[in-house]
Design an enzyme around this catalytic site. Structure first.
Site, PDB file in Angstrom:
ATOM      1  N   ARG A   1      14.234   0.035   0.446  1.00  0.00           N
ATOM      2  CA  ARG A   1      13.928  -1.391   0.523  1.00  0.00           C
ATOM      3  C   ARG A   1      15.180  -2.194   0.220  1.00  0.00           C
ATOM      4  O   ARG A   1      15.914  -1.870  -0.716  1.00  0.00           O
ATOM      5  CB  ARG A   1      12.815  -1.764  -0.461  1.00  0.00           C
ATOM      6  CG  ARG A   1      11.519  -1.010  -0.226  1.00  0.00           C
ATOM      7  CD  ARG A   1      10.466  -1.380  -1.254  1.00  0.00           C
ATOM      8  NE  ARG A   1       9.292  -0.518  -1.129  1.00  0.00           N
ATOM      9  CZ  ARG A   1       8.258  -0.551  -1.954  1.00  0.00           C
ATOM     10  NH1 ARG A   1       8.256  -1.410  -2.962  1.00  0.00           N
ATOM     11  NH2 ARG A   1       7.234   0.266  -1.784  1.00  0.00           N
TER      12      ARG A   1
ATOM     13  N   HIS B   1      -2.628   7.897  -2.080  1.00  0.00           N
ATOM     14  CA  HIS B   1      -3.643   7.081  -1.416  1.00  0.00           C
ATOM     15  C   HIS B   1      -4.966   7.814  -1.482  1.00  0.00           C
ATOM     16  O   HIS B   1      -5.027   9.019  -1.243  1.00  0.00           O
ATOM     17  CB  HIS B   1      -3.227   6.789   0.026  1.00  0.00           C
ATOM     18  CG  HIS B   1      -1.950   6.027   0.101  1.00  0.00           C
ATOM     19  ND1 HIS B   1      -0.727   6.649   0.249  1.00  0.00           N
ATOM     20  CD2 HIS B   1      -1.695   4.697  -0.022  1.00  0.00           C
ATOM     21  CE1 HIS B   1       0.225   5.734   0.239  1.00  0.00           C
ATOM     22  NE2 HIS B   1      -0.332   4.547   0.072  1.00  0.00           N
TER      23      HIS B   1
ATOM     24  N   GLN C   1       8.846   7.083  -4.887  1.00  0.00           N
ATOM     25  CA  GLN C   1       7.588   6.657  -5.496  1.00  0.00           C
ATOM     26  C   GLN C   1       6.721   7.861  -5.834  1.00  0.00           C
ATOM     27  O   GLN C   1       6.654   8.812  -5.059  1.00  0.00           O
ATOM     28  CB  GLN C   1       6.800   5.769  -4.534  1.00  0.00           C
ATOM     29  CG  GLN C   1       7.353   4.383  -4.337  1.00  0.00           C
ATOM     30  CD  GLN C   1       6.453   3.589  -3.416  1.00  0.00           C
ATOM     31  OE1 GLN C   1       6.158   3.999  -2.308  1.00  0.00           O
ATOM     32  NE2 GLN C   1       6.007   2.428  -3.883  1.00  0.00           N
TER      33      GLN C   1
ATOM     34  N   CYS D   1       2.396   4.659   2.926  1.00  0.00           N
ATOM     35  CA  CYS D   1       0.983   4.607   3.313  1.00  0.00           C
ATOM     36  C   CYS D   1       0.709   4.816   4.805  1.00  0.00           C
ATOM     37  O   CYS D   1      -0.249   5.539   5.149  1.00  0.00           O
ATOM     38  CB  CYS D   1       0.335   3.321   2.814  1.00  0.00           C
ATOM     39  SG  CYS D   1       1.332   1.840   2.920  1.00  0.00           S
TER      40      CYS D   1
ATOM     41  N   HIS E   1      -4.351   2.327  -2.920  1.00  0.00           N
ATOM     42  CA  HIS E   1      -2.962   2.716  -3.177  1.00  0.00           C
ATOM     43  C   HIS E   1      -2.800   2.859  -4.688  1.00  0.00           C
ATOM     44  O   HIS E   1      -3.335   2.045  -5.439  1.00  0.00           O
ATOM     45  CB  HIS E   1      -1.965   1.647  -2.721  1.00  0.00           C
ATOM     46  CG  HIS E   1      -2.065   1.241  -1.296  1.00  0.00           C
ATOM     47  ND1 HIS E   1      -1.118   1.583  -0.364  1.00  0.00           N
ATOM     48  CD2 HIS E   1      -2.986   0.499  -0.635  1.00  0.00           C
ATOM     49  CE1 HIS E   1      -1.445   1.062   0.802  1.00  0.00           C
ATOM     50  NE2 HIS E   1      -2.579   0.392   0.665  1.00  0.00           N
TER      51      HIS E   1
ATOM     52  N   ASP F   1       3.653   8.292  -5.356  1.00  0.00           N
ATOM     53  CA  ASP F   1       2.698   7.546  -4.553  1.00  0.00           C
ATOM     54  C   ASP F   1       1.441   8.368  -4.301  1.00  0.00           C
ATOM     55  O   ASP F   1       1.488   9.598  -4.283  1.00  0.00           O
ATOM     56  CB  ASP F   1       3.360   7.210  -3.211  1.00  0.00           C
ATOM     57  CG  ASP F   1       2.823   5.945  -2.599  1.00  0.00           C
ATOM     58  OD1 ASP F   1       1.922   5.333  -3.194  1.00  0.00           O
ATOM     59  OD2 ASP F   1       3.313   5.571  -1.509  1.00  0.00           O
TER      60      ASP F   1
ATOM     61  N   LYS G   1      -5.700  -5.808  -7.539  1.00  0.00           N
ATOM     62  CA  LYS G   1      -5.044  -4.646  -8.132  1.00  0.00           C
ATOM     63  C   LYS G   1      -5.080  -4.707  -9.649  1.00  0.00           C
ATOM     64  O   LYS G   1      -5.327  -5.754 -10.248  1.00  0.00           O
ATOM     65  CB  LYS G   1      -3.593  -4.543  -7.651  1.00  0.00           C
ATOM     66  CG  LYS G   1      -2.713  -5.719  -8.073  1.00  0.00           C
ATOM     67  CD  LYS G   1      -1.277  -5.517  -7.622  1.00  0.00           C
ATOM     68  CE  LYS G   1      -0.411  -6.716  -8.030  1.00  0.00           C
ATOM     69  NZ  LYS G   1       1.027  -6.495  -7.756  1.00  0.00           N
TER      70      LYS G   1
END
Length: 594
Positions: A318, A340, A336, A289, A466, A338, A420
């Site tokens: 991670r 945004h 990911q 992000c 996200h 991912d 979320k």
């Protein structure tokens, strides 16, 4: 009828089973202490589908000794011992468990005036064993079916999950109300074992993990690579169709970036140690992000530019403890899917609905239809105005209800920066997996001073959403392997078609067939070895190849193919061109059927 039986009639099935399992765990502990004098007992809760107990044993034990423990457990059950709760003060509890260091630690953590419950296993007035426990338990071991439990495995577990504390021996077991339920559960476990993505990943040559080169990092093999490319190509195509642009961002950034985003303050333990570059601390990214935000800030943005939907297949890193790493499902480096979304407050509700719709459409293509939603609300530690939390949560709720999804409220389960939606899918065995997350963020737009110029000419904060639809490619791939048991739909399968000549005489025709199918962008392997035809077919079935084309004299003379499916069924003989068209349609339509 015992008082416990009367109470159990009022309990739900899950509560009743939990009581049985907790009681069996105590019986197991009593058996272990009996068989292995000097054992110190830790904790033993019921868990989903079973129970476990942690022990500090006088010597290591192996799985071969579980049978002896089961035999002793059945003896205890058959002796019809009562479970009797006794309430004592802390002083008495410490006296009774003197020398049991784990129990003593737990007792000392309780307030001095706490009433402590001990459950005694009694035969008449004689106490045979006792444990520190709040209960509840069955009234008597006769309420446990001695043919409806089984000890399953032995593992290591640190006391209280702390790597600096003693390593204990954990024994797992399962218990049910009757032998029929136990048999059904054990059959389920056998199917789980058959579908284990770690085993199938090796058998189908999809991926590997090499601890000597770095634990928790995935090596994608050619077969897995073909599948990943097919999934990624579909992913990109669908994102473009749904109004997204695709970004690529760096793998590391200066500490300033992570300080500003808040990750160093809130997530440092999950990040890898920094490296020094030009006397500056750089971190490999745990999230994508902040990079998308930096791209947003490269120029002024207007309300006319919004919403902006930016997606990335971004690889992040991670830290996970070595003890929780698990094949593809828990790793240290993963990609990911991912994205945004930057939008105005007025666009928030429609954008959430669109993301949810998009997510459900993707899961349907991959064959997942049983999906539940969880709405995660504001935790105690959070940022952002209450009014924004309320509006965001209401948008999430409306989207879930508009799609007709069953949902539950996860009280306090949101991130510190926003509420979320979590979507859990059920696989072919009915197991739930948490995959999609749609997350509001009231934090980073403030921290990075993100703005857009609204219709009134004023600078305002965009809303940031996200979202990860598949979660991560690695974890998704692991779930996909187990869902299909390695027998993937044609469009995903690493090898789609095997061409098998019945004899070497027909190798030339087999090569011609393979070449024409490859020209249609199908993944084809020509089996031209000296092995017998039946051996080739068995091998291709083991590799779970969807279509096997068996070619002999008739096929060579007529330009046709005989089609055998991996499940043993056969399709009608077809001209080669017709089969190519048939296979291509299965691929392009993302069919789940052969």
């Amino acid at each position: 009828m015992s008082e416990t039986n009367k109470q159990s009639e009022k309990l739900g099935a899950n509560e009743k089973l939990a009581i049985i399992r907790h009681s069996v765990s105590h019986v197991m502990a009593q058996a272990v202490v009996t068989l292995f004098p000097g054992t110190k007992v830790a904790i033993g809760p019921s868990i989903e589908n079973g129970f476990y107990y942690d022990f500090q044993l006088p010597r290591p034990i192996s799985a071969d000794e579980l049978g002896a423990i089961e035999t002793e457990m059945k003896r205890i059950i058959d002796s019809k011992q009562d479970f009797v709760p006794v309430t004592v003060n802390r002083e008495e509890a410490l006296r009774r468990f003197a020398g049991e260091e784990f129990k003593v630690e737990l007792i000392n953590e309780l307030p001095a005036d706490t009433e402590i419950t001990i459950y005694e296993n009694r035969s008449g007035d004689t106490t045979l064993w006792a444990d520190l426990c709040r209960g509840p338990h069955v009234a008597n071991t006769r309420e446990i079916n001695s043919a409806a439990f089984k000890l399953q495995s032995i593992a290591g577990a640190y006391w209280r999950g702390d790597e600096k504390r003693p390593m204990l021996t954990r024994i797992y077991g399962t218990a049910w109300e009757n032998p029929k339920d136990l048999k059904a559960y054990l059959a389920f476990l056998e199917e789980v074992e058959k579908r284990d993505h770690r085993r199938l990943g090796k058998e189908l040559d999809l991926y590997s993990v090499h601890e000597e080169a770095g634990a928790g990092l995935v090596y994608w093999h050619p077969n897995g690579g073909r599948m990943r490319v097919a999934i990624e190509d579909f992913w990109r195509q669908e994102h473009y169709r749904n109004g997204y642009e695709i970004l690529f961002s760096p793998h590391l950034g200066k500490s300033w970036l992570w300080e500003t985003s808040g990750h160093l303050g809130f997530y440092k333990e999950g990040m890898y140690s920094p490296m020094q570059i030009d006397n500056q601390d750089y971190y490999v990214k745990p999230m994508n992000c902040p990079f998308h935000i930096m791209t947003y800030k490269t120029k002024g943005r207007s309300y006319r530019d919004l919403p902006m939907r930016w997606a990335e297949l971004g690889t992040v890193y991670r830290y996970e403890r070595s003890g929780v790493l698990h094949g593809l499902l828990r790793v240290r480096g993963f990609t990911q899917d991912d994205a945004h979304i930057f939008c105005t407050p007025d666009q928030m509700e429609s954008e959430i609905l669109e993301v949810l719709r998009f997510s459900l459409s993707l899961w349907k293509v991959f064959g997942f239809k049983d999906i539940k939603a969880y709405l995660a609300t504001k935790p105690k530690e959070s940022v952002g105005e209450q009014s924004r939390w309320d509006a965001a949560l209401e948008s999430l709720r409306k989207a879930v209800e508009a799609e007709g999804l069953e949902y539950q409220i996860d009280e306090g389960g949101g991130a510190f920066y926003g509420p979320k939606i979590d979507l859990k899918i059920s696989d072919a065995l009915g197991r739930e997996w948490q995959m999609t997350t749609i997350q509001f963020d009231f934090n980073e737009p403030e921290r990075f001073d993100m703005t857009f110029v609204d219709a009134d000419g004023q600078h305002k904060r965009p809303y940031m959403i996200h979202r990860a639809l598949l979660g991560s490619l690695e974890r998704f791939f692991g779930v996909l392997i187990e869902h299909f048991g390695g027998a993937f739909p044609v469009w995903i399968a690493p090898e789609q078609i095997a061409v098998i000549p019945v004899a070497e005489t027909f190798n030339e025709y087999a090569q011609k067939v393979a070449a024409e199918l490859k020209a249609n962008d199908l993944r084809v392997c020509a089996e031209l070895s000296d092995d017998r035809m039946n051996a080739k077919i068995r091998d291709c079935q083991t590799r779970k190849i969807p279509y096997m084309l068996v070619l002999g004299q008739r096929e060579a003379d007529e330009g046709t193919v005989s089609i055998r499916l991996r499940d043993g069924r056969q399709l009608p003989v077809m001209p080669l061109a017709d089969f190519a068209k048939y296979a291509v349609e299965k691929v392009t339509s993302h069919s789940l059927e052969l």
